[in-house]
Design a protein around this motif. Sequence first.
Motif, mmCIF file in Angstrom:
data_model
loop_
_atom_site.group_PDB
_atom_site.id
_atom_site.type_symbol
_atom_site.label_atom_id
_atom_site.label_comp_id
_atom_site.label_asym_id
_atom_site.label_seq_id
_atom_site.Cartn_x
_atom_site.Cartn_y
_atom_site.Cartn_z
ATOM 1 N N LYS A 175 7.474 5.687 -12.079
ATOM 2 C CA LYS A 175 7.324 4.832 -11.142
ATOM 3 C C LYS A 175 8.062 3.736 -10.080
ATOM 4 N N GLY A 176 8.029 3.617 -9.219
ATOM 5 C CA GLY A 176 9.002 2.182 -8.492
ATOM 6 C C GLY A 176 7.848 1.552 -8.404
ATOM 7 N N VAL A 201 2.188 3.013 -14.658
ATOM 8 C CA VAL A 201 1.456 1.413 -13.255
ATOM 9 C C VAL A 201 2.610 0.963 -12.655
ATOM 10 N N THR A 202 2.950 0.316 -11.227
ATOM 11 C CA THR A 202 3.334 0.127 -10.319
ATOM 12 C C THR A 202 3.824 -1.615 -10.958
ATOM 13 N N LEU A 203 4.486 -1.540 -11.393
ATOM 14 C CA LEU A 203 5.224 -3.290 -11.771
ATOM 15 C C LEU A 203 5.452 -3.902 -10.211
ATOM 16 N N LEU A 204 4.279 -4.974 -10.616
ATOM 17 C CA LEU A 204 4.580 -6.084 -9.450
ATOM 18 C C LEU A 204 5.874 -7.132 -9.699
ATOM 19 N N TRP A 257 0.964 -1.376 0.071
ATOM 20 C CA TRP A 257 0.125 0.011 0.327
ATOM 21 C C TRP A 257 1.109 1.377 0.482
ATOM 22 N N ASP A 258 1.795 2.110 0.902
ATOM 23 C CA ASP A 258 2.680 2.252 1.036
ATOM 24 C C ASP A 258 3.733 2.369 -0.554
ATOM 25 N N ILE A 259 3.729 1.380 -1.137
ATOM 26 C CA ILE A 259 3.897 1.516 -2.485
ATOM 27 C C ILE A 259 3.241 2.366 -3.376
ATOM 28 N N VAL A 260 2.409 1.578 -3.744
ATOM 29 C CA VAL A 260 1.787 1.993 -4.774
ATOM 30 C C VAL A 260 0.738 2.892 -4.397
ATOM 31 N N ASP A 261 0.367 3.013 -3.174
ATOM 32 C CA ASP A 261 0.110 4.868 -2.709
ATOM 33 C C ASP A 261 1.002 6.298 -3.638
ATOM 34 N N SER A 262 1.503 6.000 -2.841
ATOM 35 C CA SER A 262 3.244 6.661 -3.275
ATOM 36 C C SER A 262 3.168 7.051 -5.017
ATOM 37 N N ASN A 263 2.756 5.881 -6.285
ATOM 38 C CA ASN A 263 2.908 6.056 -6.738
ATOM 39 C C ASN A 263 2.159 6.613 -8.177
#
Length: 372
Positions: A93-94, A220-223, A79-85
């Motif tokens: 994006k990270g 997008v956020t790559l996961l 959530w930290d990473i996705v919401d900061s992107n």
Amino acid sequence: MTSPALQPDPGSLALSRKEDFKAFVDAPRRSRPEALDRNTLRALTAPERAAYDRSRRQWHANLGPIRTPQLAHLHEDLWDIVDSNLQDGDQAKGAVAVDAFPGLGKTTAVLAFAREFHRREIAEHGPFTAQGHERWPVCRVGLTGNTGMKDLNRAMLEFFGHPGRQTSTATQLGLQALDCVLSCEVRLLILDDLHFLKWRRTSGIEVSNHLKWIANEFPVTLLKVGVGLADKGLFSEGEALGETVLAQTGRRTTRLDMPPFTIDTEKGRRQWRQLLLALEQRIVLTDAYPGMLADDLSDYLFTRSTGHIGSLMTLVNRGCQRAQRTGIERLTRDLLDQVRNDEAAEQARRELEYAFRAGKATSRPHGARTPT
């Protein structure tokens, strides 16, 4: 609204396709079958007993996910990473890499997060974009050992059911995938089984470069999910052939893990006990009782699973199936001794068995009841 008879079978879903992913996301929480006593169980008619046993088989085969400390920590980080992107389109994006050994529940945890994220995005923004396209906050792609750039692009288009996925060139496929992502406002792109790639071979370098292009061009956020990604060079900064090509990936990617349960500290033993207590509450066997797992089988289950939640869930699921089928209706050491588990867990149990027999290890925290 789709009638229950037309709902897709949850056991037949392919999450690499958007319709099946939607069915996974929208599936209601399973209803726990009622725990019946022996007299009520015997009083059931043959059709009633068959239906009851079928519901229990399905229930025990789908006991998870359980919100373990590992899953909770992973979700908070995600959530930290996705919401900061939420950077503008001119900024990359990270990315995230969930890198952990098999059997630790990483894919289960990631899919549980993807479901929550998808539901949140639809609730906040609606099922359609401003241009009238279907909104798909999540796209999930499974990779194989032969995945190259063209295969990756085609897999993304396969998720959307794009008609050009079989006839276009690699470049065309990439642009079509970008169009789908933009049109459907995808925000999370999951690449599962990333370890299947041969990173130090030509195809791996090509895909790595392609992932950088996706990170630069796709909003997008790559996961990424895989096993031993660090060892395979995903985060390398060295100067060997291929490693410098992959170095930028390491700078842009946050590595997260899913550690196994451990019992060498009081905190670890308490966490193990909480997991077993949570499992106990989900088991539907006629003669099940409080403490069946957490008190009487704690050491045994740790030995058989070596602290890997995937191995534990497999053993408990199969044990419940055997207990139901044979009429024993509870989990005991004698019954579980007859149940085969995954090979990795079976190979690793011998050393743990010796430590427990010698009194050098225990999985029970202070104050826990001594097993009967």
